[in-house]
Scaffold this motif. Structure first.
Motif, short mmCIF file in Angstrom:
data_model
loop_
_atom_site.label_atom_id
_atom_site.label_comp_id
_atom_site.label_asym_id
_atom_site.label_seq_id
_atom_site.Cartn_x
_atom_site.Cartn_y
_atom_site.Cartn_z
N THR A 37 0.86 -1.17 0.00
CA THR A 37 0.00 0.00 0.00
C THR A 37 0.90 1.22 0.00
O THR A 37 1.79 1.33 0.84
CB THR A 37 -0.89 0.03 1.26
OG1 THR A 37 -1.62 -1.19 1.33
CG2 THR A 37 -1.83 1.20 1.24
N GLN A 38 0.68 2.14 -0.94
CA GLN A 38 1.52 3.34 -1.03
C GLN A 38 0.65 4.57 -1.24
O GLN A 38 -0.29 4.53 -2.04
CB GLN A 38 2.52 3.24 -2.17
CG GLN A 38 3.55 2.17 -1.99
CD GLN A 38 4.54 2.13 -3.13
OE1 GLN A 38 4.21 2.41 -4.27
NE2 GLN A 38 5.77 1.79 -2.81
N ILE A 39 0.96 5.61 -0.54
CA ILE A 39 0.34 6.92 -0.75
C ILE A 39 1.46 7.94 -0.78
O ILE A 39 2.33 7.96 0.09
CB ILE A 39 -0.65 7.26 0.38
CG1 ILE A 39 -1.79 6.24 0.43
CG2 ILE A 39 -1.20 8.67 0.20
CD1 ILE A 39 -2.71 6.41 1.61
N ASP A 40 1.45 8.78 -1.79
CA ASP A 40 2.48 9.80 -1.97
C ASP A 40 1.78 11.12 -2.32
O ASP A 40 1.07 11.18 -3.32
CB ASP A 40 3.44 9.37 -3.09
CG ASP A 40 4.61 10.30 -3.25
OD1 ASP A 40 4.81 11.19 -2.39
OD2 ASP A 40 5.34 10.15 -4.25
N VAL A 41 1.97 12.14 -1.51
CA VAL A 41 1.33 13.43 -1.73
C VAL A 41 2.42 14.50 -1.77
O VAL A 41 3.28 14.56 -0.89
CB VAL A 41 0.33 13.75 -0.59
CG1 VAL A 41 -0.32 15.10 -0.81
CG2 VAL A 41 -0.71 12.66 -0.48
N LYS A 42 2.37 15.35 -2.78
CA LYS A 42 3.34 16.44 -2.91
C LYS A 42 2.61 17.70 -3.36
O LYS A 42 1.66 17.63 -4.14
CB LYS A 42 4.41 16.10 -3.95
CG LYS A 42 5.25 14.91 -3.62
CD LYS A 42 6.20 14.59 -4.74
CE LYS A 42 6.90 13.28 -4.45
NZ LYS A 42 7.59 12.77 -5.61
N GLY A 60 5.64 17.61 1.31
CA GLY A 60 5.33 16.28 0.81
C GLY A 60 5.18 15.29 1.95
O GLY A 60 5.68 15.52 3.05
N ALA A 61 4.48 14.23 1.67
CA ALA A 61 4.31 13.16 2.65
C ALA A 61 4.22 11.84 1.90
O ALA A 61 3.77 11.78 0.76
CB ALA A 61 3.04 13.39 3.45
N GLU A 62 4.69 10.80 2.55
CA GLU A 62 4.66 9.47 1.94
C GLU A 62 4.32 8.45 3.01
O GLU A 62 4.84 8.50 4.12
CB GLU A 62 6.02 9.16 1.34
CG GLU A 62 6.08 7.83 0.65
CD GLU A 62 7.42 7.58 -0.03
OE1 GLU A 62 7.88 6.43 0.05
OE2 GLU A 62 7.99 8.50 -0.61
N LEU A 63 3.44 7.54 2.67
CA LEU A 63 3.08 6.44 3.55
C LEU A 63 3.28 5.17 2.76
O LEU A 63 2.79 5.04 1.64
CB LEU A 63 1.62 6.55 3.99
CG LEU A 63 1.05 5.34 4.72
CD1 LEU A 63 1.69 5.19 6.09
CD2 LEU A 63 -0.46 5.44 4.82
N ARG A 64 4.01 4.23 3.32
CA ARG A 64 4.26 2.96 2.64
C ARG A 64 4.09 1.82 3.64
O ARG A 64 4.60 1.89 4.75
CB ARG A 64 5.68 2.95 2.08
CG ARG A 64 5.96 1.70 1.28
CD ARG A 64 7.37 1.69 0.73
NE ARG A 64 7.69 2.94 0.10
CZ ARG A 64 8.93 3.34 -0.17
NH1 ARG A 64 9.94 2.58 0.14
NH2 ARG A 64 9.14 4.49 -0.75
N ARG A 65 3.38 0.80 3.21
CA ARG A 65 3.19 -0.37 4.05
C ARG A 65 3.35 -1.61 3.19
O ARG A 65 2.74 -1.73 2.13
CB ARG A 65 1.79 -0.33 4.65
CG ARG A 65 1.51 -1.46 5.57
CD ARG A 65 0.16 -1.29 6.20
NE ARG A 65 -0.24 -2.54 6.81
CZ ARG A 65 -1.46 -2.94 6.93
NH1 ARG A 65 -2.43 -2.20 6.49
NH2 ARG A 65 -1.73 -4.09 7.50
#
Length: 72
Positions: A37-42, A60-65
């Motif tokens: 699962t990946q979310i990347d916001v810039k 920016g923010a990034e979430l990775r699982r």
């Protein structure tokens, strides 16, 4: 394979038995599951100008699982 086993290669490989091939390369299986699962916001924006050119702001923010499950 027992000591002294004989197997044929190349054009004579069709003379080998199915049991010989099964002994040389047994079937290996496993059940596995993988999830990503990946979310990347810039975001970026120009906020003004200086003598040398524009100045900007970026966030920016990034979430990775990642998860992996392997069952024999």
């Amino acid at each position: 394979m027992p000591p002294g086993s004989l197997w044929r290669i190349a054009e004579n490989s069709g003379l080998n038995s199915a049991a010989l091939y099964a002994a040389m390369s047994p079937k290996i299986t496993s059940d596995s599951l993988s999830k990503i699962t990946q979310i990347d916001v810039k975001a970026s924006r120009e906020i003004g100008k200086l003598e040398g050119g524009p100045i900007g702001l970026a966030v920016g923010a990034e979430l990775r699982r990642e998860s992996i499950s392997l069952t024999r």
